[in-house]
Design an enzyme around this catalytic site. Structure first.
Site, PDB file in Angstrom:
ATOM      1  N   HIS A  83      -2.408   6.517   3.955  1.00 53.94           N
ATOM      2  CA  HIS A  83      -1.321   5.566   4.249  1.00 53.94           C
ATOM      3  C   HIS A  83       0.067   6.072   3.870  1.00 53.94           C
ATOM      4  O   HIS A  83       0.946   5.299   3.481  1.00 53.94           O
ATOM      5  CB  HIS A  83      -1.581   4.205   3.598  1.00 53.94           C
ATOM      6  CG  HIS A  83      -1.059   3.069   4.440  1.00 53.94           C
ATOM      7  ND1 HIS A  83      -1.363   1.749   4.202  1.00 53.94           N
ATOM      8  CD2 HIS A  83      -0.260   3.064   5.543  1.00 53.94           C
ATOM      9  CE1 HIS A  83      -0.784   0.982   5.097  1.00 53.94           C
ATOM     10  NE2 HIS A  83      -0.090   1.765   5.923  1.00 53.94           N
ATOM     11  N   CYS A 105       0.784  -1.236   0.000  1.00 52.54           N
ATOM     12  CA  CYS A 105       0.000   0.000   0.000  1.00 52.54           C
ATOM     13  C   CYS A 105       0.816   1.286   0.000  1.00 52.54           C
ATOM     14  O   CYS A 105       0.669   2.126  -0.888  1.00 52.54           O
ATOM     15  CB  CYS A 105      -0.942  -0.011   1.203  1.00 52.54           C
ATOM     16  SG  CYS A 105      -2.055  -1.441   1.232  1.00 52.54           S
TER      17      CYS A 105
END
Length: 524
Positions: free
Chosen positions: A139, A84
């Site tokens: 993120h 991610c």
């Protein structure tokens, strides 16, 4: 610290019934001189084969399939990394992790994030007069100056990291299952592997936590509402805009929404895929009703499916990585294969309709392409791994990359290392293994010198590497070695960043430390 305090005051001011920063939505330019708008939608853990337009076995993406018929579909489009944080960092900088410093995921307690000396796509467009918004999963650091509002986004609504990195009251589908958040104070219950049993997942609007734990069942609806509201406000103003949407789908846990009655017994993954498809359809409809002729919509994925999640993982289509799979383990997410991902481009009147492109492209290309189409300039003093692929998008070229590099992102090898090389139709592996499969097996880390080389034109499933003594292998090997040597030499002479991966429990997002799991809800 005066500037930081001032921005905290300015960001998150109540406006028209929902939170917005104090953004100047007025424009002084003529309508015909307006720059294009951009909507970038990034799906999470979606497989190449999850898109019906790619894979006939998939029947659950009607809106995306319609977008493919009205725009351009890319069949050889790749993530820039296979987990991610690195994938998102590369999207927003156009640079591989070896350059931008983000080589693996940031944690709930991470102090740092995407290095502050890296310039994001939002910062570039903001300087070019764009209003910028980010909806969804970030993120790339949530503490202090790493927050999206300080990285070029005027408006932010979403979660700071993956939604399996915190408990919720309705945990949804995961493998293994995770418990719900505690309702009252008591002993910590960190008993489940891979579960955050005593820390609730927060939902932010700008700098404020507005819900903790977030309700996963209604998150898609909230994302759609905030995104369409942003498009409405920006389009009404006449200012060009950038909207980046980081979806929760198709990452686990899948929301525990009840699918409609289906005599075939629809599985949770397919029901969630339909929900994601409806969300994307709603955003496209909003664009079509408001700014259709002047808005470029780009849909793609962040990495391949998370194979260890079994029936809760997506489909890689025909790109099954047979050789690696037979060693035990997975060839998809977290491996040196960055992941071939679904990708669509839609811009009526500019991007030709119902076209399939086989150009070798990457998420890395989003940054330089959008910058070029916006008439902005790339940041100085650094090298980029992405290409301006405007000519491909506009139907004037089929030339993409000659070579791509897939960094290690959590499986075998060192984080960020470039040990898989895609050269035209060939893929060379210097290392394999390290990713867990559904059956729990982890393929052994194997280093290959000389590398394994597959001809994807003849062997899309990567079942048998070329014989090392064969003429084809011997002809390709020197090119692979030279391509790898060239990029490592280029990185060595580049302005390279280093991410701070330090962890400190004090930076964990917590709306109310006095409540179990930091529980709170702020009325909007």
């Amino acid at each position: 610290m005066g500037w930081l305090f001032l921005k905290v005051l300015l960001v998150g001011v109540s406006f028209s019934g929902f939170l917005y920063p104090l953004v100047d939505f007025h424009t002084s330019g003529k309508a015909e001189d307006r720059k294009p708008n951009f909507v970038i939608i990034l799906a999470d853990d979606m497989g190449w084969g999850d898109l019906g337009a790619n894979w006939a076995e998939t029947k659950d993406t009607a809106n995306l399939d319609e977008m493919a018929s009205q725009g351009m579909r890319f069949v050889d489009f790749h993530a820039a990394a296979s987990t991610c944080s690195p994938s998102r960092a590369s999207l927003l900088t156009g640079r591989l992790g070896l350059r931008n410093g983000v080589t693996h995921n940031f944690a709930v307690s991470s102090v740092g994030g995407l290095p502050l000396n890296e310039t994001t796509l939002a910062e570039v467009l903001q300087q070019a007069g764009y209003v910028t918004g980010m909806i969804g999963k970030w993120h790339l650091g949530h503490h202090g100056s790493y927050h999206p509002n300080f990285r070029g986004f005027d408006y932010y609504f979403g979660i700071p990291y993956s939604h399996d990195m915190g408990c919720t009251d309705s945990p949804g589908y995961n493998y293994p299952p995770c418990p719900a958040c505690p309702q009252r104070d008591g002993p910590c219950s960190r008993l489940k592997r891979d579960c955050y049993s005593d820390l609730a997942l927060p939902l932010y609007e700008n700098l404020n936590i507005v819900e903790q734990p977030v309700n996963l069942s209604s998150l898609a609806q909230k994302y759609a509402e905030k995104a369409t509201q942003f498009i409405q406000h920006a389009s009404a103003s006449g200012r060009p805009f950038l909207l980046y949407v980081g979806l929760a789908h198709m990452h686990v846990p899948l929301p525990a929404t009840q699918p409609p009655a289906d005599p075939q017994g629809r599985k949770p993954y397919l029901a969630s895929l339909q929900e994601m498809d409806r969300l994307v359809g709603r955003l496209k409809d909003k664009v079509d009703r408001t700014v259709k002729e002047n808005t470029f919509l780009w849909f793609t994925g962040d990495n391949g499916p998370w194979d260890q999640k079994c029936e809760l993982a997506g489909s890689v289509g025909p790109f099954i990585g047979s050789w690696q799979t037979h060693q035990g383990g997975s060839p998809a997410k977290q491996t040196t294969e960055g992941g071939r991902v679904p990708a669509l481009a839609y811009w009526p009147g500019r991007i030709p309709a119902n076209v399939t492109s086989a150009a070798l492209l990457s998420v890395l290309d989003i940054f330089p392409t959008v910058v070029a189409l916006a008439g902005a300039s790339l940041p100085q003093g650094r090298h980029f791994d992405g290409l301006d692929v405007s000519e491909v998008l506009l139907g004037r070229s089929q030339t993409g990359h000659r070579v791509l590099f897939h960094p290690n992102s959590g499986a075998a090898g060192q984080y960020g290392a470039l040990q898989t090389v895609r050269l035209r139709q060939y893929k060379a592996f210097y290392i394999t293994g390290g990713a867990r499969a559904c059956d729990g097996r982890v393929g052994p880390e194997q280093r290959h010198e000389p590398p394994l080389i597959f001809n994807l034109e003849d062997d899309a499933g990567e079942g048998a590497p070329l014989p090392r003594g064969g003429a084809q292998y011997q002809a390709v090997l020197p090119e692979v070695r030279q391509a790898l040597a060239d990029i490592l030499h280029d990185v060595a002479g580049d302005n390279v960043s280093r991410a701070d991966y330090t962890q400190d429990p004090s930076v964990i997002p917590c709306c109310d430390p006095a409540q179990a799991a930091c529980r709170c809800h702020v009325e909007e």
